[in-house]
Structure formats: structure tokens, C-alpha cells
Design a protein around this motif. Structure first.
Motif, PDB file in Angstrom:
ATOM      1  N   MET A  38      -0.516   9.913  13.422  1.00  0.00           N
ATOM      2  CA  MET A  38      -1.684  10.751  13.655  1.00  0.00           C
ATOM      3  C   MET A  38      -2.820   9.866  14.148  1.00  0.00           C
ATOM      4  SD  MET A  38      -1.421  13.291  10.362  1.00  0.00           S
ATOM      5  CE  MET A  38      -2.526  14.511  11.078  1.00  0.00           C
ATOM      6  N   VAL A  39      -3.317  10.181  15.342  1.00  0.00           N
ATOM      7  CA  VAL A  39      -4.353   9.381  15.983  1.00  0.00           C
ATOM      8  C   VAL A  39      -5.649  10.179  16.018  1.00  0.00           C
ATOM      9  CG1 VAL A  39      -4.973   8.053  18.036  1.00  0.00           C
ATOM     10  CG2 VAL A  39      -2.561   8.365  17.442  1.00  0.00           C
ATOM     11  N   ALA A  40      -6.747   9.558  15.612  1.00  0.00           N
ATOM     12  CA  ALA A  40      -8.043  10.227  15.693  1.00  0.00           C
ATOM     13  C   ALA A  40      -8.358  10.559  17.144  1.00  0.00           C
ATOM     14  CB  ALA A  40      -9.131   9.331  15.102  1.00  0.00           C
ATOM     15  N   ARG A  41      -8.975  11.703  17.367  1.00  0.00           N
ATOM     16  CA  ARG A  41      -9.239  12.155  18.733  1.00  0.00           C
ATOM     17  C   ARG A  41     -10.191  11.235  19.492  1.00  0.00           C
ATOM     18  NH1 ARG A  41      -9.739  17.460  16.093  1.00  0.00           N
ATOM     19  NH2 ARG A  41      -7.795  18.598  16.386  1.00  0.00           N
ATOM     20  N   ASP A  42     -11.013  10.475  18.763  1.00  0.00           N
ATOM     21  CA  ASP A  42     -11.944   9.570  19.427  1.00  0.00           C
ATOM     22  C   ASP A  42     -11.473   8.119  19.351  1.00  0.00           C
ATOM     23  OD1 ASP A  42     -12.296   9.452  16.702  1.00  0.00           O
ATOM     24  OD2 ASP A  42     -14.486   9.371  16.758  1.00  0.00           O
ATOM     25  N   ALA A  43     -10.163   7.926  19.156  1.00  0.00           N
ATOM     26  CA  ALA A  43      -9.603   6.575  19.019  1.00  0.00           C
ATOM     27  C   ALA A  43      -8.772   6.225  20.250  1.00  0.00           C
ATOM     28  CB  ALA A  43      -8.763   6.466  17.754  1.00  0.00           C
ATOM     29  N   ALA A  44      -9.428   6.123  21.403  1.00  0.00           N
ATOM     30  CA  ALA A  44      -8.713   5.844  22.650  1.00  0.00           C
ATOM     31  C   ALA A  44      -8.000   4.498  22.603  1.00  0.00           C
ATOM     32  CB  ALA A  44      -9.680   5.892  23.830  1.00  0.00           C
ATOM     33  N   ALA A  45      -8.624   3.496  21.977  1.00  0.00           N
ATOM     34  CA  ALA A  45      -8.013   2.166  21.923  1.00  0.00           C
ATOM     35  C   ALA A  45      -6.708   2.196  21.135  1.00  0.00           C
ATOM     36  CB  ALA A  45      -8.990   1.167  21.305  1.00  0.00           C
ATOM     37  N   ALA A  46      -6.695   2.916  20.016  1.00  0.00           N
ATOM     38  CA  ALA A  46      -5.474   3.008  19.211  1.00  0.00           C
ATOM     39  C   ALA A  46      -4.376   3.727  19.978  1.00  0.00           C
ATOM     40  CB  ALA A  46      -5.768   3.732  17.899  1.00  0.00           C
ATOM     41  N   ALA A  47      -4.746   4.743  20.762  1.00  0.00           N
ATOM     42  CA  ALA A  47      -3.755   5.488  21.529  1.00  0.00           C
ATOM     43  C   ALA A  47      -3.127   4.644  22.623  1.00  0.00           C
ATOM     44  CB  ALA A  47      -4.397   6.734  22.138  1.00  0.00           C
ATOM     45  N   LYS A  48      -3.810   3.559  23.032  1.00  0.00           N
ATOM     46  CA  LYS A  48      -3.296   2.700  24.095  1.00  0.00           C
ATOM     47  C   LYS A  48      -2.404   1.575  23.576  1.00  0.00           C
ATOM     48  CE  LYS A  48      -7.113   3.486  27.330  1.00  0.00           C
ATOM     49  NZ  LYS A  48      -8.272   2.875  28.029  1.00  0.00           N
ATOM     50  N   LEU A  49      -2.286   1.431  22.253  1.00  0.00           N
ATOM     51  CA  LEU A  49      -1.381   0.426  21.708  1.00  0.00           C
ATOM     52  C   LEU A  49       0.048   0.739  22.151  1.00  0.00           C
ATOM     53  CD1 LEU A  49      -2.828   0.213  18.089  1.00  0.00           C
ATOM     54  CD2 LEU A  49      -3.010  -1.546  19.864  1.00  0.00           C
ATOM     55  N   ALA A  50       0.794  -0.286  22.519  1.00  0.00           N
ATOM     56  CA  ALA A  50       2.124  -0.079  23.097  1.00  0.00           C
ATOM     57  C   ALA A  50       3.022   0.748  22.186  1.00  0.00           C
ATOM     58  CB  ALA A  50       2.772  -1.432  23.395  1.00  0.00           C
ATOM     59  N   GLU A  51       3.034   0.418  20.892  1.00  0.00           N
ATOM     60  CA  GLU A  51       3.915   1.133  19.968  1.00  0.00           C
ATOM     61  C   GLU A  51       3.465   2.579  19.784  1.00  0.00           C
ATOM     62  OE1 GLU A  51       2.783  -1.843  19.556  1.00  0.00           O
ATOM     63  OE2 GLU A  51       4.579  -3.097  19.413  1.00  0.00           O
ATOM     64  N   VAL A  52       2.148   2.799  19.771  1.00  0.00           N
ATOM     65  CA  VAL A  52       1.636   4.162  19.638  1.00  0.00           C
ATOM     66  C   VAL A  52       1.945   4.959  20.897  1.00  0.00           C
ATOM     67  CG1 VAL A  52      -0.439   5.573  19.331  1.00  0.00           C
ATOM     68  CG2 VAL A  52      -0.156   3.462  18.011  1.00  0.00           C
ATOM     69  N   GLU A  53       1.818   4.326  22.060  1.00  0.00           N
ATOM     70  CA  GLU A  53       2.172   5.011  23.302  1.00  0.00           C
ATOM     71  C   GLU A  53       3.641   5.425  23.306  1.00  0.00           C
ATOM     72  OE1 GLU A  53       0.979   2.428  26.515  1.00  0.00           O
ATOM     73  OE2 GLU A  53      -0.845   3.618  26.829  1.00  0.00           O
ATOM     74  N   LYS A  54       4.502   4.573  22.739  1.00  0.00           N
ATOM     75  CA  LYS A  54       5.919   4.930  22.637  1.00  0.00           C
ATOM     76  C   LYS A  54       6.104   6.137  21.718  1.00  0.00           C
ATOM     77  CE  LYS A  54       7.714   0.231  23.388  1.00  0.00           C
ATOM     78  NZ  LYS A  54       8.418  -0.907  22.741  1.00  0.00           N
ATOM     79  N   ALA A  55       5.340   6.169  20.623  1.00  0.00           N
ATOM     80  CA  ALA A  55       5.425   7.306  19.706  1.00  0.00           C
ATOM     81  C   ALA A  55       4.970   8.584  20.400  1.00  0.00           C
ATOM     82  CB  ALA A  55       4.577   7.042  18.460  1.00  0.00           C
ATOM     83  N   ILE A  56       3.917   8.476  21.205  1.00  0.00           N
ATOM     84  CA  ILE A  56       3.441   9.632  21.963  1.00  0.00           C
ATOM     85  C   ILE A  56       4.513  10.091  22.943  1.00  0.00           C
ATOM     86  CG2 ILE A  56       1.735  10.429  23.644  1.00  0.00           C
ATOM     87  CD1 ILE A  56      -0.235   8.414  22.345  1.00  0.00           C
ATOM     88  N   ALA A  57       5.099   9.126  23.665  1.00  0.00           N
ATOM     89  CA  ALA A  57       6.112   9.458  24.671  1.00  0.00           C
ATOM     90  C   ALA A  57       7.354  10.080  24.048  1.00  0.00           C
ATOM     91  CB  ALA A  57       6.490   8.208  25.458  1.00  0.00           C
ATOM     92  N   SER A  58       7.691   9.661  22.824  1.00  0.00           N
ATOM     93  CA  SER A  58       8.875  10.198  22.154  1.00  0.00           C
ATOM     94  C   SER A  58       8.563  11.458  21.364  1.00  0.00           C
ATOM     95  CB  SER A  58       9.480   9.143  21.220  1.00  0.00           C
ATOM     96  OG  SER A  58       8.580   8.828  20.175  1.00  0.00           O
ATOM     97  N   GLY A  59       7.301  11.893  21.399  1.00  0.00           N
ATOM     98  CA  GLY A  59       6.931  13.129  20.719  1.00  0.00           C
ATOM     99  C   GLY A  59       6.750  12.997  19.229  1.00  0.00           C
ATOM    100  N   LYS A  60       6.396  11.802  18.741  1.00  0.00           N
ATOM    101  CA  LYS A  60       6.212  11.599  17.304  1.00  0.00           C
ATOM    102  C   LYS A  60       4.754  11.321  16.963  1.00  0.00           C
ATOM    103  CE  LYS A  60       9.092   9.265  14.864  1.00  0.00           C
ATOM    104  NZ  LYS A  60       9.963   8.193  14.319  1.00  0.00           N
ATOM    105  N   ALA A  61       3.837  11.872  17.743  1.00  0.00           N
ATOM    106  CA  ALA A  61       2.419  11.640  17.486  1.00  0.00           C
ATOM    107  C   ALA A  61       1.626  12.900  17.760  1.00  0.00           C
ATOM    108  CB  ALA A  61       1.902  10.495  18.357  1.00  0.00           C
ATOM    109  N   LEU A  62       0.513  13.036  17.052  1.00  0.00           N
ATOM    110  CA  LEU A  62      -0.410  14.123  17.330  1.00  0.00           C
ATOM    111  C   LEU A  62      -1.832  13.633  17.100  1.00  0.00           C
ATOM    112  CD1 LEU A  62      -1.517  15.407  14.414  1.00  0.00           C
ATOM    113  CD2 LEU A  62       0.781  16.356  14.379  1.00  0.00           C
ATOM    114  N   ALA A  63      -2.780  14.286  17.745  1.00  0.00           N
ATOM    115  CA  ALA A  63      -4.191  13.946  17.608  1.00  0.00           C
ATOM    116  C   ALA A  63      -4.816  14.844  16.552  1.00  0.00           C
ATOM    117  CB  ALA A  63      -4.906  14.116  18.941  1.00  0.00           C
TER     118      ALA A  63
END
Length: 243
Positions: free
Chosen positions: A136-161
């Protein structure tokens, strides 16, 4: 001819009990896929009961604006056999608020049970070790969303804002938190299910764009969860197609 055994009858009864009829479209659907509302006969008001444990007679509808609107045209009144005082926008807003309250309660309980990874470094470690069920990524946490592992979680559908850094921080007993990972499968599935129920109504709010989280529930079937992201962090999510 084969006789139905007691276990067969019990299973059939359980399936019937787990299904409810949508007051909007009239289709039979698993109860946990529907929004439940309870009715106050004295005022005609209805209250959203996402946990399904509220006192009083309940009615159900699919978590879509269309079914909410149809249920208000007579479906809820027929179920409750009484006047219903509500409007579609107010119910949609209440679904989002109820979902947020439930998610916050689940996060707080998971934190107390030691079932969360909190903060970028710990979340990245949990993702690398494949211990994170949902991010779960805070909506105002752009830097955290750009972390490589978090981006992979987003791409694999295991993340939400969800929420913002200050609100996530308050839930974690800290000043600010940009990202958390849920380690417990059951908690992750419950959060995903709750968020999915409110997704269509979140997307109707200003400044929101849909994302999707996908986790596996107790039964092994994937839960596709509609979520939202703040426009301030849209760039951080746009590079990946979130299923």
C-alpha cells in the motif's frame, strides 16, 4: 439413483446461504461480493455495513453506481417493505468512508500483530524475500512508487494507493509513512476485498485515476481490486500497466 448425503445437503445449504439477491439488478451473487446496507424503519435511512455484521434487516446490491441507482428506484423499499430515504451519491460516499474505516482497522490490527513491513527499506526487503502479500503506497509518495521493487509490485498487480503519508503515519504510530506491505495473506485478502467494493465509487471522486491490486484469497482465487491514485503521483504509476 444416488441419494444425497448429509454432507452434500450441508454443502448445498451453505452455498445457498452464502448467496444474496442484488436489490438493483436482481441477480444472485455471493454475499461477500455485494454491499450490505441496514435500514432504520423509523427514519427510512440506510447505513452501509461492509463487514456484514450490523444489527437489523439487511439488503444487498452490487458495488456499482448502476445497481445502487436501481436499488433506490424501488429495490430497497421492496426488501425492507418500507420507505427508504437515501440518494445514490450519499451511499457511494458512505461506501468509500466505510471501506476506509475497515481498511484502517485491518492495518492497525496487522501492525499490532507484527504482520506489516513499514517504510521503504523494510518493504523493499519484504518484497525481495517474497514475504509481502500486498503493498500500500501513500497517494502523495511518488518517490516510494518509483522504487524498483515497488514498481514490480505495481506491474504484477500487488499494490494499491491509499491515503497520504501523514494518514498512513498516524496508523503506524509515526509522523509519516510512504509505503507499507501486508505480510499476512488473510489480512491482505480482506483489505483487497474491501477496497474492491469501494473502487467504482472512488473513481467517481475528483482527481482520481483507477489502479488495480491483485492478491490471492483464502480460496486461492485472485481478487481484482479497483483502487485510486492521486494526480500528484500519477507519473509514478504511468510507466507500468497495472492489471
Amino acid at each position: 439413483m444416488f441419494a444425497m448425503t448429509t454432507s452434500d445437503e450441508s454443502a448445498k445449504t451453505a452455498r445457498k446461504r452464502s448467496e444474496r439477491t442484488c436489490a438493483g439488478c436482481g441477480k444472485h451473487t455471493a454475499a461477500d461480493e455485494l454491499v450490505r446496507v441496514v435500514h432504520d424503519p423509523s427514519s427510512g435511512d440506510v447505513a452501509v455495513d461492509l463487514a456484514g455484521s450490523g444489527f437489523g434487516r439487511g439488503a444487498h446490491f452490487h458495488p456499482t453506481p448502476d445497481c445502487v441507482a436501481k436499488s433506490l428506484k424501488g429495490g430497497l423499499a421492496r426488501v425492507f417493505k418500507s420507505k427508504v430515504v437515501a440518494d445514490a451519491k450519499a451511499i457511494g460516499d458512505e461506501i468509500v468512508k466505510a471501506a476506509d474505516r475497515r481498511i484502517e482497522g485491518l492495518l492497525t490490527g496487522a501492525r499490532r500483530a507484527g504482520q506489516l513491513a513499514v517504510g521503504s527499506d523494510v518493504v523493499v526487503e519484504a518484497l525481495r524475500e517474497e514475504r509481502a502479500e500486498l503493498v500500500m503506497v501513500a497517494r502523495d509518495a511518488a518517490a516510494a512508487a518509483k522504487l524498483a521493487e515497488v514498481e514490480k509490485a505495481i506491474a504484477s498487480g500487488k499494490a494499491l494507493a491509499f491515503a497520504d503519508k501523514q494518514r498512513l503515519g498516524s496508523l503506524m504510530a509515526r509522523d509519516e509513512v510512504a509505503v507499507v506491505a501486508i505480510l499476512h495473506p488473510g489480512v491482505a485478502a480482506a483489505i483487497a476485498q474491501t477496497y474492491r467494493m469501494s473502487g467504482p465509487f472512488r473513481s467517481a471522486l475528483g482527481g482520481a485515476a483507477p489502479t488495480v491490486a491483485r492478491v490471492t484469497g483464502d480460496g486461492g482465487s485472485p481478487l481484482e481490486v479497483a483502487g485510486t491514485q492521486d494526480v500528484r503521483s500519477e507519473e509514478a504509476w504511468s510507466s507500468s500497466e497495472v492489471r
